[in-house]
Design an enzyme around this catalytic site. Structure first.
Site, PDB file in Angstrom:
ATOM      1  N   CYS A 151      37.777  29.460  39.299  1.00 33.53           N
ATOM      2  CA  CYS A 151      36.638  30.370  39.478  1.00 33.53           C
ATOM      3  C   CYS A 151      35.672  29.757  40.478  1.00 33.53           C
ATOM      4  CB  CYS A 151      35.926  30.678  38.163  1.00 33.53           C
ATOM      5  SG  CYS A 151      34.696  32.003  38.359  1.00 33.53           S
ATOM      6  N   CYS A 211      37.130  34.591  46.517  1.00 27.88           N
ATOM      7  CA  CYS A 211      37.130  34.846  45.069  1.00 27.88           C
ATOM      8  C   CYS A 211      38.573  34.836  44.611  1.00 27.88           C
ATOM      9  CB  CYS A 211      36.481  36.192  44.768  1.00 27.88           C
ATOM     10  SG  CYS A 211      36.631  36.709  43.038  1.00 27.88           S
TER      11      CYS A 211
END
Length: 249
Positions: free
Chosen positions: A79, A197
């Site tokens: 993440c 991302c």
């Protein structure tokens, strides 16, 4: 034929890292002898905002211990924005802490994270000026840009898709990305970050965007795969995954 256990620390709503990283390493198995298995531990997160990201990051130690129990060979903290939301340079502190956590459990496991992997991957390619595409709301994208610039990179253009629900990020159609990139100012950049991302799918169109822009393309997932292979001492090559994993670096 040697087998390696790949561990991932994944947000609970992430549906992409457990498809893109295995997809890349399965493609690598077609051209190299090493084989891989995949193992995950999850941290609770549904919406991509600073509060949920901080609460999620607090669970990363538990996840590292769980993966250490499985004696995985490398752990990827999957993440990017959770790491970057914790302040400049936090990818180093997180990696050091999680490495200590697994060692305390008796596991000799390498640890990488997607935030540090992206920074390092861009630099490995010799790029300094980058264009960045994110699914985040604009304040989070600004934070990511600030983090990257603090690491010595220059962001010449950025696009925020402003998707706050993480499941919706994972459902974003990667076929839309080439058209979005076509509208960006990439002519004066050294590389394009197609997805800053690990939840926004991008792997299927990396080669297409490289052909469209004539620029090297990197994503957070590609950079994380590169970092994992590097820690394992393996050749950093994956067919169809863009410049960084072409074997040139």
């Amino acid at each position: 034929m040697k087998r390696y256990r790949i561990g991932q620390i994944v947000p609970s709503s992430n549906t992409t890292m457990e498809t893109e990283i295995p997809g890349m390493l399965r493609a690598r198995e077609m051209v190299r002898p090493e084989r891989f298995t995949f193992h995950s531990s999850r941290m609770r997160m549904k919406h991509v905002n600073k509060e949920e990201l901080a609460a999620m990051d607090a669970e990363s130690d538990r996840c590292a211990r769980e993966l250490g129990d499985a004696r995985v060979d490398v752990i990827g903290y999957a993440c990017l924005v959770a790491i970057m939301s914790m302040g400049h340079g936090y990818h180093r502190a997180s990696q050091e802490r999680l490495t200590s956590v697994v060692k305390a459990e008796g596991a000799e496991t390498h640890v990488v994270n997607s935030a540090g992997a992206l920074v390092d991957g861009v630099k490995v390619m010799g790029a300094k000026r980058i264009a960045v595409l994110t699914p985040y709301m604009k304040p989070l994208t600004d934070m990511v840009v600030s983090y990257l610039e603090n690491e010595g990179l220059q962001v010449v253009d950025r696009v925020s898709l402003e998707i706050s629900n993480n499941l919706d990020v994972g459902a974003h159609d990667p076929k839309r990305l080439p058209g979005i990139v076509a509208g960006m100012n990439f002519s004066d950049c050294d590389a394009i970050v197609l997805s800053a991302c690990v939840q926004m799918p991008s792997l299927p169109v990396i080669s297409q965007v490289e052909a469209l822009t004539r620029k090297p393309v990197i994503t957070a997932a590609v950079a994380t795969t590169y970092a994992m292979l590097e820690r394992l001492g393996l050749e950093r090559i994956v067919p169809g995954a863009g410049a960084l994993l072409s074997g040139a670096y």
